[in-house]
Design an enzyme around this catalytic site. Structure first.
Site, mmCIF file in Angstrom:
data_model
loop_
_atom_site.group_PDB
_atom_site.id
_atom_site.type_symbol
_atom_site.label_atom_id
_atom_site.label_comp_id
_atom_site.label_asym_id
_atom_site.label_seq_id
_atom_site.Cartn_x
_atom_site.Cartn_y
_atom_site.Cartn_z
ATOM 1 N N MET A 30 3.426 2.726 8.579
ATOM 2 C CA MET A 30 3.309 3.631 7.429
ATOM 3 C C MET A 30 2.153 4.603 7.648
ATOM 4 O O MET A 30 1.703 5.258 6.697
ATOM 5 C CB MET A 30 3.110 2.836 6.142
ATOM 6 C CG MET A 30 4.289 1.906 5.862
ATOM 7 S SD MET A 30 4.449 1.454 4.132
ATOM 8 C CE MET A 30 2.926 0.583 3.876
ATOM 9 N N GLY A 36 -5.631 -1.864 14.649
ATOM 10 C CA GLY A 36 -4.543 -2.857 14.579
ATOM 11 C C GLY A 36 -3.238 -2.218 15.023
ATOM 12 O O GLY A 36 -2.491 -2.780 15.839
ATOM 13 N N HIS A 37 -2.962 -1.009 14.500
ATOM 14 C CA HIS A 37 -1.772 -0.276 14.938
ATOM 15 C C HIS A 37 -1.900 0.094 16.417
ATOM 16 O O HIS A 37 -0.940 -0.007 17.171
ATOM 17 C CB HIS A 37 -1.610 1.029 14.142
ATOM 18 C CG HIS A 37 -1.425 0.854 12.669
ATOM 19 N ND1 HIS A 37 -2.394 1.215 11.751
ATOM 20 C CD2 HIS A 37 -0.385 0.380 11.943
ATOM 21 C CE1 HIS A 37 -1.950 0.975 10.526
ATOM 22 N NE2 HIS A 37 -0.746 0.460 10.604
HETATM 23 P P1 AMP Z 1 1.750 -0.796 8.241
HETATM 24 O O1 AMP Z 1 1.413 0.601 8.649
HETATM 25 O O2 AMP Z 1 0.738 -1.441 7.364
HETATM 26 O O3 AMP Z 1 3.174 -0.933 7.761
HETATM 27 O O4 AMP Z 1 1.691 -1.643 9.589
HETATM 28 C C1 AMP Z 1 2.479 -1.307 10.686
HETATM 29 C C2 AMP Z 1 2.421 -2.429 11.703
HETATM 30 O O5 AMP Z 1 1.078 -2.620 12.126
HETATM 31 C C3 AMP Z 1 2.902 -3.757 11.123
HETATM 32 O O6 AMP Z 1 3.688 -4.436 12.089
HETATM 33 C C4 AMP Z 1 1.619 -4.468 10.843
HETATM 34 O O7 AMP Z 1 1.741 -5.883 10.869
HETATM 35 C C5 AMP Z 1 0.754 -3.985 11.991
HETATM 36 N N1 AMP Z 1 -0.665 -4.164 11.654
HETATM 37 C C6 AMP Z 1 -1.321 -3.710 10.557
HETATM 38 N N2 AMP Z 1 -2.603 -4.137 10.558
HETATM 39 C C7 AMP Z 1 -2.752 -4.890 11.681
HETATM 40 C C8 AMP Z 1 -3.840 -5.634 12.241
HETATM 41 N N3 AMP Z 1 -5.037 -5.686 11.664
HETATM 42 N N4 AMP Z 1 -3.610 -6.292 13.407
HETATM 43 C C9 AMP Z 1 -2.400 -6.261 14.006
HETATM 44 N N5 AMP Z 1 -1.341 -5.581 13.525
HETATM 45 C C10 AMP Z 1 -1.506 -4.913 12.379
#
Ligand code: AMP
Length: 294
Positions: A30, A36-37
Site C-alpha cells: 500500500m 520492511g517493504h
Molecule cells: P502494506 O504496505 O502494509 O500492505 O505491506 C506490504 C507488505 O509489506 C506486506 O506483505 C507486509 O507484511 C510487508 N511488511 C510491512 N511491514 C513489514 C515489516 N516490518 N517487516 C517485514 N515485512 C513487512
C-alpha cells in the site's frame, strides 16, 4: 524502471517479459515504503528475472471507521526506494482503475479469518483476498512476497492460493524492526514521541513471552495473561487482542494445555492501540525450540 498506471500498460509490458520466458517476482504493497517493504523488494529482485511492485491503498480492506483517508502516501519517495532496490516495474493504479464499478464478486477465506484481525476488522480479509486475487490475475507472478509482520495475511493468502489453484509460490519474509525492536509499519509515523517510546512494549513482551513459554507447566491461557499484564504497564496501550494460536491454521488450542506439549508451531499475535494508531506484531513460538529448553 517502468511505471504503469493502467491495467492495459501493465499487461503489455508483462506479456513482452513472458514472451522472453522471464520469471516474475511480485510484491503487493500500500506504499509509504520503509525498510520492511525494502527487504521484500530486494528479495524479489534477487530471486527473479523481473520484479514487480504494486502500490495501491485498497479501499475494500478498510472498515468505515478506519484510517483510509489519512493513510500516509509519498509516491516520489516510494519510486526512488523501489528503483534503489532493483525493482523493474511498478504498478500504481488509481481506485477508479482497479474498481471502475463496485465489484459484485468477493474472495472470502473462511476459518483462518475467524480470529485476530479477521475478528477485529470485519470484512478486512475479504478486501485483501479480493484485491490480491485481482493483482495475481493481472501480474501472473511466479513468486509473491509477503511479510510475516502480517502473519494472518500470509496464512489467508496461502489458503486462497491452495483453494483456488493460483500458480504462484507464496514466499513469507521475516519481520524487519527498528533498532529498539518496534516492527516497522507505515502507521508508525502517527505515533507521538511518548507513544513511540511506549510502543516498544509490543516487541519486548513478545521476546519475554518466548522465554516464559519455556517454563515447564506454562499454559496457553497463563502466557496470554502474562503478556496482557506486561503490555498494560504502558499507560497509553489499549489492547485489542493478545492471542496464542496454532500457525498457520490460526485455530485456538485448549487454553489449559501446556505449551511444551505442542508438536506444531504456535503464534503469539498482538494488536494494540496507542491513541488512534493501531499496531500489530507477532512472534512464532516454535514448539521444538520450546521442547529443547524444557
Ligand atoms: P502494506 O504496505 O502494509 O500492505 O505491506 C506490504 C507488505 O509489506 C506486506 O506483505 C507486509 O507484511 C510487508 N511488511 C510491512 N511491514 C513489514 C515489516 N516490518 N517487516 C517485514 N515485512 C513487512
Amino acid at each position: 524502471m517502468i511505471i504503469c498506471r493502467t491495467k492495459h500498460e501493465l499487461k503489455q509490458h508483462l506479456s513482452s517479459f513472458r514472451n522472453e520466458n522471464k520469471g516474475i517476482g511480485f510484491v503487493p504493497t500500500m506504499g509509504f515504503l520503509h525498510e520492511g517493504h525494502a527487504s521484500l523488494l530486494r528479495q524479489a529482485a534477487a530471486e527473479n528475472n523481473i520484479s514487480v511492485l504494486s502500490i495501491f491503498v485498497n479501499p475494500l480492506q478498510f472498515g468505515p471507521n478506519e484510517d483510509l483517508d489519512r493513510y500516509p502516501r509519498d509516491e516520489e519517495r516510494d519510486l526512488a526506494l523501489a528503483e534503489a532496490c532493483g525493482i523493474d516495474l511498478v504498478f500504481i493504479p488509481s481506485v477508479q482503475e482497479m474498481y471502475p464499478e463496485r465489484p459484485l464478486t468477493s474472495v472470502i477465506v473462511n476459518q483462518v479469518t475467524d480470529r485476530l484481525c479477521g475478528a477485529s476488522r470485519p470484512g478486512h480479509f475479504d478486501g485483501v483476498g479480493t484485491v490480491v486475487s485481482k493483482l495475481f490475475h493481472l501480474v501472473s507472478p511466479d513468486r509473491a512476497y509477503f511479510g510475516m509482520k502480517d502473519a494472518q495475511q500470509v496464512a489467508v493468502i496461502q489458503q486462497m492460493v491452495n483453494d483456488l489453484n493460483f500458480s504462484v509460490q507464496i514466499v513469507p519474509s521475516p519481520i524487519i524492526r527498528e533498532p529498539d525492536g518496534l516492527a516497522l509499519s507505515s502507521r508508525n509515523v502517527f505515533l507521538n514521541a511518548e507513544q513511540r517510546v511506549q510502543a516498544v512494549v509490543l516487541s519486548k513482551s513478545l521476546e519475554q513471552a518466548s522465554k516464559w513459554a519455556n517454563e515447564p507447566e506454562m499454559t496457553i491461557e497463563r502466557l496470554e495473561t502474562l503478556v496482557k499484564e506486561q503490555i498494560s504497564k504502558a499507560g497509553e496501550a489499549e489492547i485489542d487482542y493478545v492471542e496464542l494460536l496454532k500457525y498457520p491454521s490460526l485455530q485456538a488450542p485448549d487454553a489449559n494445555s501446556a505449551i511444551a506439549t505442542f508438536s506444531q508451531p504456535l503464534i503469539l499475535a498482538l494488536a494494540v492501540k496507542f491513541g488512534a494508531t493501531r499496531l500489530i506484531d507477532n512472534r512464532i513460538i516454535e514448539t521444538s525450540e520450546v521442547n529443547l529448553h524444557v
